[in-house]
Design a protein around this motif. Sequence first.
Motif, mmCIF file in Angstrom:
data_model
loop_
_atom_site.group_PDB
_atom_site.id
_atom_site.type_symbol
_atom_site.label_atom_id
_atom_site.label_comp_id
_atom_site.label_asym_id
_atom_site.label_seq_id
_atom_site.Cartn_x
_atom_site.Cartn_y
_atom_site.Cartn_z
ATOM 1 N N THR A 149 -70.945 19.134 29.339
ATOM 2 C CA THR A 149 -71.873 18.290 28.859
ATOM 3 C C THR A 149 -71.575 17.581 27.792
ATOM 4 N N TYR A 150 -72.678 15.901 28.150
ATOM 5 C CA TYR A 150 -73.666 15.331 27.498
ATOM 6 C C TYR A 150 -73.062 16.152 25.608
ATOM 7 N N ILE A 151 -74.037 16.666 25.568
ATOM 8 C CA ILE A 151 -74.318 17.293 23.970
ATOM 9 C C ILE A 151 -72.522 17.829 24.000
ATOM 10 N N VAL A 152 -71.759 18.912 24.243
ATOM 11 C CA VAL A 152 -70.423 18.816 24.166
ATOM 12 C C VAL A 152 -69.898 17.567 23.972
ATOM 13 N N SER A 153 -69.714 16.444 24.273
ATOM 14 C CA SER A 153 -69.441 15.710 24.831
ATOM 15 C C SER A 153 -69.593 14.838 22.889
ATOM 16 N N LYS A 154 -70.952 14.306 22.640
ATOM 17 C CA LYS A 154 -71.807 14.063 21.486
ATOM 18 C C LYS A 154 -71.219 14.781 20.253
ATOM 19 N N VAL A 155 -71.739 15.615 20.598
ATOM 20 C CA VAL A 155 -71.318 17.203 19.029
ATOM 21 C C VAL A 155 -69.604 16.814 18.563
ATOM 22 N N SER A 156 -68.793 16.737 20.331
ATOM 23 C CA SER A 156 -67.305 17.633 19.267
ATOM 24 C C SER A 156 -66.848 15.918 19.268
ATOM 25 N N ALA A 157 -67.835 14.588 18.737
ATOM 26 C CA ALA A 157 -67.957 12.916 17.784
ATOM 27 C C ALA A 157 -66.432 12.765 18.618
ATOM 28 N N GLY A 158 -66.100 12.891 20.059
ATOM 29 C CA GLY A 158 -64.703 12.270 20.293
ATOM 30 C C GLY A 158 -63.502 12.588 20.334
ATOM 31 N N ALA A 159 -63.437 13.991 20.640
ATOM 32 C CA ALA A 159 -62.466 14.812 20.300
ATOM 33 C C ALA A 159 -62.254 15.678 22.004
ATOM 34 N N ILE A 160 -63.543 15.651 22.655
ATOM 35 C CA ILE A 160 -62.991 16.221 23.955
ATOM 36 C C ILE A 160 -62.691 14.801 24.693
ATOM 37 N N GLU A 161 -62.113 14.061 23.786
ATOM 38 C CA GLU A 161 -61.203 12.692 25.080
ATOM 39 C C GLU A 161 -59.604 13.563 24.633
ATOM 40 N N HIS A 162 -59.318 14.282 23.745
ATOM 41 C CA HIS A 162 -58.237 14.766 23.960
ATOM 42 C C HIS A 162 -57.534 16.487 23.315
ATOM 43 N N ILE A 163 -58.997 17.067 23.488
ATOM 44 C CA ILE A 163 -58.354 18.416 24.285
ATOM 45 C C ILE A 163 -58.747 18.911 24.938
ATOM 46 N N PRO A 164 -57.584 18.977 25.885
ATOM 47 C CA PRO A 164 -58.001 19.622 27.322
ATOM 48 C C PRO A 164 -58.691 21.093 27.105
ATOM 49 N N VAL A 165 -59.914 20.872 27.938
ATOM 50 C CA VAL A 165 -60.329 21.944 29.301
ATOM 51 C C VAL A 165 -60.348 22.322 29.980
ATOM 52 N N ALA A 166 -59.547 23.826 30.414
ATOM 53 C CA ALA A 166 -59.502 24.322 31.674
ATOM 54 C C ALA A 166 -60.345 25.985 31.746
ATOM 55 N N ARG A 167 -61.335 25.294 32.898
ATOM 56 C CA ARG A 167 -62.169 26.063 33.729
ATOM 57 C C ARG A 167 -61.738 27.482 34.656
ATOM 58 N N VAL A 168 -61.938 28.482 34.200
ATOM 59 C CA VAL A 168 -60.570 29.481 35.051
ATOM 60 C C VAL A 168 -62.080 30.491 36.078
ATOM 61 N N SER A 169 -61.652 30.539 36.389
ATOM 62 C CA SER A 169 -61.996 32.593 37.375
ATOM 63 C C SER A 169 -62.744 33.414 36.866
ATOM 64 N N ASN A 170 -61.143 33.645 36.780
ATOM 65 C CA ASN A 170 -61.232 34.671 35.856
ATOM 66 C C ASN A 170 -61.188 35.182 33.905
ATOM 67 N N LEU A 171 -61.501 35.535 33.800
ATOM 68 C CA LEU A 171 -60.638 35.485 32.175
ATOM 69 C C LEU A 171 -59.693 36.595 32.069
ATOM 70 N N THR A 172 -60.023 37.881 32.305
ATOM 71 C CA THR A 172 -59.669 38.562 32.276
ATOM 72 C C THR A 172 -57.724 38.555 33.294
ATOM 73 N N GLN A 173 -58.023 38.228 34.253
ATOM 74 C CA GLN A 173 -56.900 37.987 35.090
ATOM 75 C C GLN A 173 -55.915 36.207 34.065
ATOM 76 N N THR A 174 -56.716 35.907 33.521
ATOM 77 C CA THR A 174 -56.609 34.374 32.897
ATOM 78 C C THR A 174 -55.473 34.635 31.784
ATOM 79 N N ILE A 175 -55.725 36.072 30.966
ATOM 80 C CA ILE A 175 -55.351 37.019 29.774
ATOM 81 C C ILE A 175 -53.854 37.756 29.985
ATOM 82 N N VAL A 176 -54.222 38.030 30.653
ATOM 83 C CA VAL A 176 -52.540 38.860 31.977
ATOM 84 C C VAL A 176 -51.915 37.829 31.679
ATOM 85 N N THR A 177 -51.859 36.114 32.483
ATOM 86 C CA THR A 177 -51.514 35.786 32.533
ATOM 87 C C THR A 177 -50.639 35.304 31.526
ATOM 88 N N LEU A 178 -51.303 34.787 30.699
ATOM 89 C CA LEU A 178 -50.986 34.387 29.069
ATOM 90 C C LEU A 178 -50.275 35.304 28.917
#
Length: 274
Positions: A164-193
């Motif tokens: 959201t815009y609040i996340v962007s604002k609080v990040s002080a611009g870091a949101i432009e440099h840190i990639p954010v991935a959104r996944v459907s299942n954290l448990t399956q993602t942990i297994v993959t990682l």
Amino acid sequence: MNQFKKTGKIKGIKPKANRTKENEMQTDEPVESIEGKNAVLEALRASRQINKIFMADTLVGDKTIGEIISLAKAGKIPVQRVDKTKINNTAVSKHHQGIIAMAAAKEYVDLEDILENVSMADMPILVMVDGLEDPHNLGAIIRTCDAVGAAGVIIPNRRNVGLTYIVSKVSAGAIEHIPVARVSNLTQTIVTLKDKGFWVIGCEASGDKFIYEADLRIPLVLVIGGEGKGIGRLVKDNCDILVKLPMMGRINSLNASAAAAVCLYEALRQRNFS
């Protein structure tokens, strides 16, 4: 982050209405308003697709404003001076500092793209958040991730705050440099990682050991739970170890972003100063 493939629009960003004479700051494209000097500057530095920048006609130029104007000129991005009232009426937050950039809505990246851009030999750090509801916490976590050189952030697509815009604002611009991935299942993602060679460490009050006792000189996924319930049971069960923070006062917990900062800087200390 142009090297990452974009995968989806952020939720919660309302398309602007068609341009009218009454409101010259509206567009007919789905946009995000980036507000504040540092946020706009970092968006320009990251080559974010920006349609136009509006500055209050009362805004006094300084070094940051000068760099914004210079980068905008180099990128052929129009900068328009407008009445401060129009800035106030358009801004989502009250901390716009007299400057707003209208940019293409911030998009998520594929987890695979994050993994393709890291080397396991460099012991990359990923942060996974589970059930985080406060955008201030997510913004602060992203900002800390940038500070310690983390490779990215992973969030679930349900029951978690998005970009959201609040996340962007609080990040002080870091949101432009840190990639954010959104996944459907954290448990399956942990297994993959784990299959990729990562170790998954959860920060939880019921942890087996203190954060300072864990060896963090590994390819690391740090899991941070939500403000109220902490890490979910299934995610917790799939962590390799759970760590806790020493609490010497009368309050037995820290907020999510503070806990993440302590853990991330301990990982940085172990890797570079021990």
